[in-house]
Write a protein that holds these residues in place. Sequence first.
Motif, PDB file in Angstrom:
ATOM      1  N   ALA A  69       2.284   3.574   9.285  1.00 34.27           N
ATOM      2  CA  ALA A  69       1.363   3.280  10.381  1.00 34.27           C
ATOM      3  C   ALA A  69       1.506   1.839  10.850  1.00 34.27           C
ATOM      4  O   ALA A  69       1.436   1.553  12.053  1.00 34.27           O
ATOM      5  N   GLN A  70       1.714   0.915   9.918  1.00 34.10           N
ATOM      6  CA  GLN A  70       1.892  -0.482  10.281  1.00 34.10           C
ATOM      7  C   GLN A  70       3.155  -0.677  11.131  1.00 34.10           C
ATOM      8  O   GLN A  70       3.144  -1.417  12.120  1.00 34.10           O
ATOM      9  N   ILE A  71       4.241  -0.020  10.738  1.00 34.33           N
ATOM     10  CA  ILE A  71       5.485  -0.126  11.510  1.00 34.33           C
ATOM     11  C   ILE A  71       5.296   0.440  12.912  1.00 34.33           C
ATOM     12  O   ILE A  71       5.727  -0.150  13.915  1.00 34.33           O
ATOM     13  N   ARG A  72       4.645   1.582  13.024  1.00 32.30           N
ATOM     14  CA  ARG A  72       4.412   2.187  14.342  1.00 32.30           C
ATOM     15  C   ARG A  72       3.568   1.279  15.225  1.00 32.30           C
ATOM     16  O   ARG A  72       3.848   1.113  16.418  1.00 32.30           O
ATOM     17  N   HIS A  73       2.519   0.684  14.643  1.00 32.18           N
ATOM     18  CA  HIS A  73       1.638  -0.171  15.436  1.00 32.18           C
ATOM     19  C   HIS A  73       2.383  -1.412  15.928  1.00 32.18           C
ATOM     20  O   HIS A  73       2.247  -1.817  17.096  1.00 32.18           O
ATOM     21  N   ALA A  74       3.183  -2.026  15.050  1.00 32.00           N
ATOM     22  CA  ALA A  74       3.929  -3.211  15.452  1.00 32.00           C
ATOM     23  C   ALA A  74       4.963  -2.875  16.526  1.00 32.00           C
ATOM     24  O   ALA A  74       5.147  -3.624  17.493  1.00 32.00           O
TER      25      ALA A  74
ATOM     26  N   GLY B  46       0.809  -1.216   0.000  1.00 33.95           N
ATOM     27  CA  GLY B  46       0.000   0.000   0.000  1.00 33.95           C
ATOM     28  C   GLY B  46       0.836   1.256   0.000  1.00 33.95           C
ATOM     29  O   GLY B  46       2.016   1.268  -0.371  1.00 33.95           O
ATOM     30  N   THR B  47       0.237   2.331   0.453  1.00 33.00           N
ATOM     31  CA  THR B  47       0.876   3.645   0.409  1.00 33.00           C
ATOM     32  C   THR B  47       1.945   3.776   1.495  1.00 33.00           C
ATOM     33  O   THR B  47       2.024   2.970   2.424  1.00 33.00           O
ATOM     34  N   ALA B  48       2.737   4.835   1.374  1.00 32.20           N
ATOM     35  CA  ALA B  48       3.792   5.075   2.360  1.00 32.20           C
ATOM     36  C   ALA B  48       3.206   5.359   3.737  1.00 32.20           C
ATOM     37  O   ALA B  48       3.751   4.917   4.763  1.00 32.20           O
ATOM     38  N   ASP B  49       2.090   6.091   3.796  1.00 33.99           N
ATOM     39  CA  ASP B  49       1.465   6.377   5.085  1.00 33.99           C
ATOM     40  C   ASP B  49       0.960   5.094   5.740  1.00 33.99           C
ATOM     41  O   ASP B  49       1.065   4.927   6.965  1.00 33.99           O
ATOM     42  N   HIS B  50       0.403   4.184   4.930  1.00 36.54           N
ATOM     43  CA  HIS B  50      -0.078   2.910   5.481  1.00 36.54           C
ATOM     44  C   HIS B  50       1.085   2.083   6.018  1.00 36.54           C
ATOM     45  O   HIS B  50       1.001   1.493   7.108  1.00 36.54           O
ATOM     46  N   ARG B  51       2.193   2.029   5.279  1.00 37.63           N
ATOM     47  CA  ARG B  51       3.353   1.271   5.742  1.00 37.63           C
ATOM     48  C   ARG B  51       3.918   1.862   7.022  1.00 37.63           C
ATOM     49  O   ARG B  51       4.298   1.132   7.948  1.00 37.63           O
TER      50      ARG B  51
END
Length: 542
Positions: A348-353, A341-346
Amino acid sequence: MGGLRELAASFVVPGPSGVAIRDRLKHLTPQDEMVLRAVGAHQGALASGDLKARCVDALEHSAQTWAARKRELTGVSSSRIAGAITKATHDQWALARRCQAAHIQKLEAGIKTLRHRLSLPIGEKGTKRAAGGYRSKGEWFRKSRRLAALEARHTAAVAEWQAGRVRVVRGGRRLLNTRHHLTEADLTEDRWRERWEAERWFLAADGESGKRFGNETIRVTPDGEVSIRLPAPLAHLANARHGRYTLTARIAFAHRGAEWADRITANRAVAYRIHLDTERGRWYLTASWQRPVIQTIPLETARARGMVGVDTNADHFAAYRLDRHGNPVGNPHRFGYDLSGTADHRDAQIRHALTRLINWAKRAGVTALGIEDLDFTPEKTREKHGRRKRFRQLISGIPTGKLKARLVSMAAEHGLSIVAVDPAYTSLWGAQHWQKPLATPRRTLSRHDAAGIAIGRRALGHPIRRRTAPPPRDQSDRVGHRTVQAEPGDRGREGTRPPTTDRAHEGPSPSGMRKREPSASKTVRDAPSAQQWVQDSLMHTG
């Protein structure tokens, strides 16, 4: 063991040196937006011209040329705006030079690999450490043409480096190239033009300690009022004293708001940047400031309460908790993320993990995380991996740089230290020495989980192997290192022997059945050695 490369020493990663927070500028009037667009476009044009002048100076740049450029900009803006523009220009030029040097190194690595493989006979097999020859004459010919192309690119890049010439695109080269692929990007020409102009605006100001609220150009008061010092040609748009324009929006930083308020109340420097998100049609203000250099804790202190070893993968973090002696505790944990997906989605995924990983580490009671010091820059080339396109895409998709910055910043807020270790052989040795012994019918241990144990043990200063090799003359085969582990479980022959009776060797038993006579052992045992070695079990105390 002679073929193994020397491992780098583990170290505690320094903490973050800066802070940035953001809030939205809500309820802006049309007049406010008009002023922001005018100021951004005017100062953006000045920044473009200054960058062009800096690129023309190339290696002839000096303090005198810098001062001359700043004087020219001061007449059409202000001294503070001119200083912010020239500083941003120098940072951008220096970044372009570093990227140019990295590009030259990448070309040199590709040329070296191609020359090596072209020098080998066609069809020669490679090894784990070096690639073999090409499979056919056709592939050999195509790679020879690619070698010529890379050599030409390398020659041109070195010439530009020596001349001090850099290639910089204000607004971003990727967005510039999108202009030729509007259909694929789902953009119209007007929407692309709006994004292009917004990216080239300059609405930023560096902070100044001792000045009112830490910034004279873009000032934010403790109650959230935002005002901008207008450049000289736009002074007629001011609605406040001293050529300032006050926005109707109010700022209220939800994150780190107290820390920000303490700084501006004490008139400490805070830098601000205003930008427009064209996709959402929203204006944002970002505040940033530097922190004093935080002294990292000693490595032994970080190891005192154990470690969480973290193995970074393309879609998850594999983490395992270890006590201070290097013993695995509990079960492995995995924290997944999706990098599509987009850079913002990636992002957000890294931050959540990372948030889930850090919260679990805090509950586990450790004070440090062990992670590999990864850098895939030399591993992404076509020449190194050839047809393994999916593998190249896999390692290219792991955001190592952003991951390091995120992890260090987020861990520091929770009082956790980061211990970086050499990534060499962690997956290989982890699977060899820990995957099978720790696997049970109720616990499946993957290769990545075992790598997390290996990373944690290396961060704690322990060897990854569970068993140290005996002296050479005391090895059963007399050759090599005996590090093979025993299978899990107890052996039956090592149980308690039944007690013997007085009639055990007196002939037939009372039931009349004859007992089997004892036979000599067929196991040949070595004579006991005067030397001893240490054999670590799964649970040991140092």
